[in-house]
Design an enzyme around this catalytic site. Structure first.
Site, PDB file in Angstrom:
ATOM      1  N   GLY A  10       0.990  -1.113  -0.120  1.00 43.56           N
ATOM      2  CA  GLY A  10       0.171   0.033   0.126  1.00 43.56           C
ATOM      3  C   GLY A  10       1.098   1.126   0.213  1.00 43.56           C
ATOM      4  CB  VAL A  12       1.336   3.736   4.852  1.00 40.62           C
ATOM      5  CG1 VAL A  12       2.259   3.825   5.941  1.00 40.62           C
ATOM      6  CG2 VAL A  12       0.345   5.137   4.786  1.00 40.62           C
ATOM      7  CG  ASP A  30       3.245 -11.056  -2.549  1.00 40.59           C
ATOM      8  OD1 ASP A  30       2.908 -12.075  -1.644  1.00 40.59           O
ATOM      9  OD2 ASP A  30       3.669 -10.869  -3.259  1.00 40.59           O
ATOM     10  CG  ASP A 101      -9.642  12.171   9.437  1.00 38.62           C
ATOM     11  OD1 ASP A 101     -10.708  12.518   9.014  1.00 38.62           O
ATOM     12  OD2 ASP A 101      -8.956  11.673   8.541  1.00 38.62           O
ATOM     13  CE1 TYR A 124     -10.845   3.152   6.750  1.00 36.50           C
ATOM     14  CE2 TYR A 124     -11.265   5.722   7.267  1.00 36.50           C
ATOM     15  CZ  TYR A 124     -10.438   4.727   7.009  1.00 36.50           C
ATOM     16  OH  TYR A 124      -8.984   4.764   7.083  1.00 36.50           O
ATOM     17  CD1 TRP A 149      -8.442  13.687   4.818  1.00 42.96           C
ATOM     18  CD2 TRP A 149      -7.947  15.729   3.764  1.00 42.96           C
ATOM     19  NE1 TRP A 149      -9.312  14.883   5.120  1.00 42.96           N
ATOM     20  CE2 TRP A 149      -9.475  15.703   4.122  1.00 42.96           C
ATOM     21  CE3 TRP A 149      -7.544  16.631   2.950  1.00 42.96           C
ATOM     22  CZ2 TRP A 149     -10.073  17.053   4.095  1.00 42.96           C
ATOM     23  CZ3 TRP A 149      -8.195  17.776   2.722  1.00 42.96           C
ATOM     24  CH2 TRP A 149      -9.488  17.944   3.518  1.00 42.96           C
TER      25      TRP A 149
END
Length: 297
Positions: A10, A12, A30, A101, A124, A149
């Site tokens: 991903g 990050v 993976d 957040d 989520y 974000w």
């Protein structure tokens, strides 16, 4: 030292692999090597490899799809962190976990503090909060980084979508009443590396717990898009749109299956004090990422 990064492919995870390459033996399997949706496979992998540090960069991040794909989002965002935390508690290892957040209500205009009351507005956010609580209640040594974000030069993100649409269209309408700080995955990985170094050093002083991790400053999605196009133009990326071709619209004009927080501002004072760092502003970080994209083309 053996470091396990879940979600290594991903945004990050990719940056973590680059940043931590010299820290130790980094494992970033993976999906073919480790199916994170399979609790038994995760348990077997942990038993076989016995990582010294677990960094959980895996998550179900398709916010709208989460409303109807509840079993999978609960597994990846809540049950997986709980399972990793259990391993770390039993083995006395550190767990670094990333949150969002979206665990807050998304109301008001003041930046959220780590101690503020939570209250997610969608599935989520609720599952991310459940994951946070599972980690915190496990008794393991942990850091939880709540960010906002997230984007990078690679993979799917708002940045990638804007660059694609901006090359195809001369006009776009973007929401201007949701406010936060665009956070590059590169910055998340850098701060993680600094925190990990502090945790593992002799006489470490960094306390575990929840920290907000985002750049300084704030903007709306509309402001973010305009800045993307301005910087893309400066870097010579192909555009059909001009910065003044982006119209501002309210959230009510763009209905989605999942509700979105209007206030994603995060106070980063606690993290800056703990690590003795000054986090950069979001515009300078965006410029670095757009420049990286331009160099890669």
């Amino acid at each position: 030292m053996k470091v396990l990064i879940t979600g290594g492919n991903g945004q990050v995870g990719f940056e973590l692999r680059r940043q931590l390459a010299t820290v130790g033996d980094v494992l970033a399997p993976d999906r073919a090597a480790l199916d994170l949706s399979d609790a038994g496979a995760v348990s077997a992998f942990l038993t076989q490899h016995q990582p010294d540090v677990v960094i959980n960069a895996a998550a179900y991040t398709a916010v709208d799809n989460a409303e109807s794909d509840q079993a999978m989002v609960e597994r990846l965002n809540a049950a997986l962190p709980a399972q990793l935390a259990e391993y770390c508690q039993q083995q006395s290892k550190w767990l670094i976990h990333y949150s969002s957040d979206y665990v807050y209500t998304g109301q008001g205009s003041a930046p959220w503090q780590e101690s503020d009351t939570t209250g997610p507005c969608n599935v989520y956010g609720a599952t991310k909060l459940a994951g946070d609580e599972a980690v915190a209640n496990s008794g393991c040594q942990h850091l939880i980084f709540r960010t906002s974000w997230v984007y990078s030069a690679f993979g799917k993100s708002f940045l990638a979508t804007m660059l694609r649409l901006g090359a195809e269209r001369s006009a776009l309408s973007i929401i201007n009443d949701q406010v936060g700080a665009p956070t590059p995955a590169r910055l998340i990985a850098l701060i993680t590396q600094q925190a990990l170094t502090r945790l593992l050093s002799e006489g470490a002083t960094l306390a575990g717990g929840v920290y907000h991790l985002a750049p300084r400053g704030e903007t709306s999605w509309h402001g973010f898009a305009c800045e993307i196009f301005k910087m893309a133009e400066q870097c010579g990326l192909p555009l059909a749109i001009a910065p003044d071709g982006v119209s501002a619209i309210p959230t009510t004009d763009y209905p989605t299956p999942a509700a979105r927080p209007l206030n994603s501002r995060l106070s980063v004072d606690k993290l800056e004090k703990a690590l003795a760092v000054q986090l950069p502003d979001w515009q300078s970080q965006l410029a670095l990422t757009v420049e990286e994209i331009a160099r890669s083309r």
